[in-house]
Structure formats: structure tokens, C-alpha cells
Design an enzyme around this catalytic site. Structure first.
Site, PDB file in Angstrom:
ATOM      1  N   GLU A  18       6.978  11.546  -0.984  1.00 50.36           N
ATOM      2  CA  GLU A  18       7.823  10.466  -1.168  1.00 50.36           C
ATOM      3  C   GLU A  18       8.400  10.200  -2.592  1.00 50.36           C
ATOM      4  OE1 GLU A  18       6.291   5.602  -0.738  1.00 50.36           O
ATOM      5  OE2 GLU A  18       4.900   6.900  -1.877  1.00 50.36           O
ATOM      6  N   CYS A  29       7.953   0.953   0.075  1.00 50.75           N
ATOM      7  CA  CYS A  29       7.075   1.747   0.615  1.00 50.75           C
ATOM      8  C   CYS A  29       7.277   2.285   1.979  1.00 50.75           C
ATOM      9  CB  CYS A  29       5.549   1.268   0.403  1.00 50.75           C
ATOM     10  SG  CYS A  29       5.548  -0.541   1.282  1.00 50.75           S
ATOM     11  N   GLU A  48      -2.834  -0.559   0.816  1.00 51.04           N
ATOM     12  CA  GLU A  48      -1.334  -0.372   1.420  1.00 51.04           C
ATOM     13  C   GLU A  48      -0.780   0.680   0.418  1.00 51.04           C
ATOM     14  OE1 GLU A  48       2.270  -0.188   1.943  1.00 51.04           O
ATOM     15  OE2 GLU A  48       2.415  -2.136   0.632  1.00 51.04           O
ATOM     16  N   LYS A  55      -4.667  -7.643 -11.274  1.00 51.91           N
ATOM     17  CA  LYS A  55      -4.314  -6.928 -12.350  1.00 51.91           C
ATOM     18  C   LYS A  55      -3.011  -6.455 -11.756  1.00 51.91           C
ATOM     19  CE  LYS A  55      -3.565  -3.326 -13.646  1.00 51.91           C
ATOM     20  NZ  LYS A  55      -2.146  -2.727 -14.102  1.00 51.91           N
TER      21      LYS A  55
END
Length: 490
Positions: free
Chosen positions: A394, A296, A262, A186
């Protein structure tokens, strides 16, 4: 694309299920925008639970009938290698799709395609190296031989992000099929074009048995949720936000799916006063500005030893000011746009927060240009190391917060003062400092006198809220395997 993309957004791009491109069960669609212009360039079918059901059924049938895993290891290895070679032949096409979809510079897209091809080659070689162990358990009047074997976990659900669309997708497909699993993918709804094209080519090439690889486009809250909830899915592999990862853990509890995550990061980068600044300053700039900071493990917490603080922060700011922003299709572009209007607004809100909390805005902090989702490279100075939002959360944009530190004795506390633990960097000429730092930093990746270098032979993942498990390397295939113990009385 064989199914056609329409500038008006007509829905003609379909799902890849059971070895064929097929229409969605419903009529909903997802608009696709070029981040460099803000203009709609296509639309894709918005899959729902019934599309996920069809894809999972195809994957389950492929797995249960052993149409893939019954092939010899050498046959499977050779097929995965061919897959990589055929993708390599379409590298320019896929690089352009990634640029149109995500906005990344063309050079970054090309590097991503080269990396995913290397990943397929790596895992093609891994297929013939999945071995168990044996042992002699004889004694006490009995003769017993025992051994272990590795078997595929089953049907895998892969949910992938928008910051490296095809790269992450193939990085999940490769170890899954190398292990003998079938997979339902997906992709992120913001960047579906390269995955649609991949489905078209898979249908054309006929390399794999029907149902081994399936791709369903759709919104995360609908198709992604259905995949995570599905009781016939044995494992979920997810790359995305930490909040999304926590949601998936709850969804996977129904049948205790195996889960690999992750997730996000707030990675520290330390520059000591004995570092080679001609190397460290450009590296620090690229650690946060590469792919518009939508990485990331971006080096978003920049710690600079106090005596060189002003010199380094000035150098990073100048590097950002000198970067050419523009469409990724322009080969001279160094930084592209953010992926969407929503992401631009999110990052600008963080900039506003930083200014409001008293951080010093050294450069950037504003939208750039009159079209597209461009944000000027942004550098903040937080000289007294206050716990500002921009220094702790973040952001996922080209925004770095620079803070001073006094010496090695502060490194452990500063580096680990975060809920994350994905990446980290250290620039120093001292071997002792470098390796002591690598030992003290609680992160899955430590780069010394460099930043962000990855290789498919090395495991990648994070500590704490940066995820569960590892991708790439031998550790990357282990989550797709189950270990069976067999005892034989002789």
C-alpha cells in the site's frame, strides 16, 4: 475558532473533555501545517496519558450514571438528528478546515461533510430499532420464557486517521452514541483542526450530557497508546494502517477490549475488453487520483485485458496529466497535495523503487510545484506482472500500477494475490462476468461498472489484513452492542 488559531503556531487549541474545552495537562504542542503551502498555520495541545485518563473518567462517569442511556430512545434519536442538522449548518466552515488541514479539494471536503451528516441521520433512526428476540423454551414439565436484549458495550476509544479527518471521526461517534456508549476520540495529529472546532461547538450547543463525547488531541504513540492501553476502555475502534491495527490488538489484550479495525488495502480494478471505456477509463483514473490517492480502498492495482491494455493505460495517463493540481480552496482544483512532507517522501520512495525494479514509468513520478506537498499523478506499467513493491504494498498516494490479464479465468488468482481485501472493481458489459467476479473476489466491497461509491446504509470493511468488523449500516452498530440472554421460569 473560539480558542483561536495562530499563524505563528501559538498553542491555544484545547481538548474537549467532560463537556468543556479545557487546557492540556502539559505544555507540549503539535504544529499544524497547510499541505498546499508547507507553512505552519496553527498548533494544538499534545495530550498525554493524564489527559486520556481525564477523558476516560468523564466517559465512564457518563456511562455509569446513565445520563445518556436513561433517556428514551426517541429522545436520543432526536438529539442525534439535531446534532446532524447543526453540523450541516456549519458545513462550509468544516469543509474549509478539512481543506486547510488535509489538502483535499473543496468539492471532496463538501461531499465528506454531507456524508457524515447523512450518517448521523441514519444512526438517529437506528436508535429506535435496536431490538432483541424472544422465544418459548417450555417443555418437559416446565414453562420457560426467554429473550435477548442489546446493551451498549460501555466506554469506546476511537482513533481516527488523517485522510478524512472529520468524516471518519463522526462516523465512529454516530453508532457509538446511538448504541448508548460514551466515547473518547483521539484524532490524527496531522489533521486536528476540525475535531477541535467540533469540540468547541459541542460545548456551545450543550446537546449531550457531559462526558458522552470527548476529544483529546495528541500523538498516536503517546495519547493513542494510552487510550488503547486503558483498562477502563471497553472497546477500541480504529481506522488507519494495518501495522497500527496490529499494534492495537496487542494493546487491547490487557482487558480483552472489543476491537473494530478498518485498515489498509491494495485494491484491484479489472477492465475487461467488453467494458464501456468512456466510463471505465475516467473511473480508473479517479479510483487512484481522488484525494491524491490517500484513500484506503484506492484502486492501485489496475488490471487491463491484454487487447486493450495500451489504449486504457494511455487514457488513464492522459487523465492524470490533465488534472489541475493546487490548493483545495481553489474550486477548480481536481487534486490537492499529499498530507505532509513525510508522506510525500514516502510516496516518492515508492516511485524510486518502481523505477529501480524495472517498471515502466508512463507519466508523473515527480514532485510538482515549488511549495507544498504535491506529487504529479503517476502511472506505472508492469507488463510482465512481476511482484514489484509498487504492485504489492500500500502506497497511499496517487500511484497506480497497470498490469495486463488475458481473461476471466485469471481474475480470482490475480484479485486475491494480496494480504488485503478492502475494495475491488470490475468493468464489463457481461452480467455473468460481473457477478462471477463479485463472487470470486475476497474483498469487503466490490464495485461493478463504478468505483468507490459509499452509502451509510451499506456496511463497509475488509477481509484478511484489511480489518475486523464493519462500519456503517446495521452491521456498523453491532460492534458497539453486547447481547444479553434472559431466562424466566413461569
Amino acid at each position: 475558532m473560539a480558542n483561536g488559531t495562530s499563524p505563528q503556531g501559538t498553542t491555544r487549541l484545547q481538548h474537549y473533555i467532560g463537556g468543556k474545552m479545557i487546557a492540556a495537562s502539559g505544555t507540549d504542542s503539535i504544529p499544524v501545517y497547510d499541505p498546499a503551502t508547507g507553512q505552519q498555520i496553527a498548533s494544538v495541545a499534545a495530550g498525554d496519558a493524564s489527559d486520556i485518563d481525564a477523558a476516560v473518567a468523564a466517559a465512564r462517569n457518563c456511562f455509569d450514571t446513565r445520563s445518556w442511556r436513561s433517556r428514551t430512545a426517541h429522545e436520543r434519536s432526536n438529539t442525534i438528528w439535531q446534532f446532524g442538522e447543526r453540523l450541516a449548518a456549519h458545513a462550509d466552515e468544516f469543509a474549509e478546515l478539512e481543506v486547510r488541514d488535509n489538502g483535499m479539494p473543496l468539492m471532496f471536503a463538501r461531499a465528506t461533510i454531507a456524508s457524515l451528516v447523512n450518517g448521523l441521520r441514519y444512526y438517529a433512526g437506528m436508535v429506535t430499532k435496536l431490538h432483541g428476540i424472544s422465544t418459548d423454551l417450555s417443555g418437559n414439565g416446565r414453562e420457560l420464557h426467554a429473550y435477548t436484549c442489546s446493551e451498549p458495550v460501555g466506554v469506546v476509544g476511537a482513533i481516527t486517521p488523517w485522510n478524512a479527518p472529520l468524516g471518519v471521526l463522526v462516523n465512529k461517534i454516530a453508532p457509538a452514541i446511538a448504541a448508548g456508549c460514551s466515547i473518547v476520540c483521539k484524532p490524527a495529529e496531522q489533521t486536528p483542526l476540525s475535531s477541535v472546532r467540533l469540540g468547541e461547538l459541542l460545548e456551545e450547543w450543550q446537546l449531550f450530557p457531559d462526558g458522552l463525547i470527548n476529544i483529546v488531541n495528541g500523538y498516536g504513540r503517546v495519547a493513542g497508546q494510552a487510550l488503547a492501553d486503558h483498562r477502563d476502555v471497553d472497546k477500541i475502534t480504529f481506522t488507519g494502517s494495518t501495522a497500527g491495527g496490529k499494534t492495537l490488538i496487542k494493546a487491547s489484550a490487557g482487558n480483552l477490549k472489543r476491537v473494530t479495525l478498518e485498515l489498509g488495502g491494495k485494491s484491484p480494478l479489472f477492465i475487461f475488453d467488453d467494458a464501456d471505456l468512456k466510463r471505465a477509463v475516467p473511473a480508473a483514473a479517479m479510483a487512484i487520483f481522488a484525494n491524491s490517492g490517500q484513500v484506503c480502498f484506492a484502486g492501485s492495482r489496475l488490471y487491463i485485458q491484454r487487447g486493450i491494455f495500451d489504449r486504457v493505460i494511455e487514457g488513464v495517463a492522459k487523465a492524470g496529466q490533465a488534472m489541475k493540481l493546487g490548493s483545495g480552496m481553489d474550486p477548480t482544483t481536481q487534486m490537492g497535495p499529499l498530507v505532509s512532507q513525510l508522506q510525500l517522501e514516502r510516496v516518492l520512495a515508492y516511485v524510486e523503487s518502481g523505477v529501480g525494479e524495472g517498471a515502466e514509468l508512463v507519466t508523473g513520478g515527480h514532485q510538482q510545484g515549488d511549495q507544498g506537498y504535491f506529487l504529479a499523478p503517476t502511472v506505472f506499467a508492469n507488463r510482465d506482472r512481476r511482484p514489484l513493491r509498487i504492485a504489492t504494498e500500500e502506497i497511499f498516494g496517487p500511484v497506480v500500477t497497470a498490469m495486463p490479464f488475458d481473461g476471466p479465468e485469471e481474475l480470482e488468482a490475480l484479485a486475491n494475490d494480496t494480504n488485503y481485501g478492502l475494495g475491488s472493481g470490475v468493468f464489463t458489459s457481461s452480467v455473468t462476468t460481473a457477478h462471477r467476479a463479485a463472487k470470486l473476489i475476497r474483498a469487503g466491497n466490490v464495485w461493478i461498472n463504478c468505483y468507490g461509491i459509499l452509502d451509510k446504509a451499506m456496511p463497509f470493511g475488509g477481509f484478511k489484513e484489511s480489518g475486523w468488523g464493519r462500519e456503517s449500516g446495521f452491521e456498523g452498530i453491532a460492534p458497539f452492542l453486547e447481547t444479553k440472554s434472559v431466562y424466566t421460569m413461569l
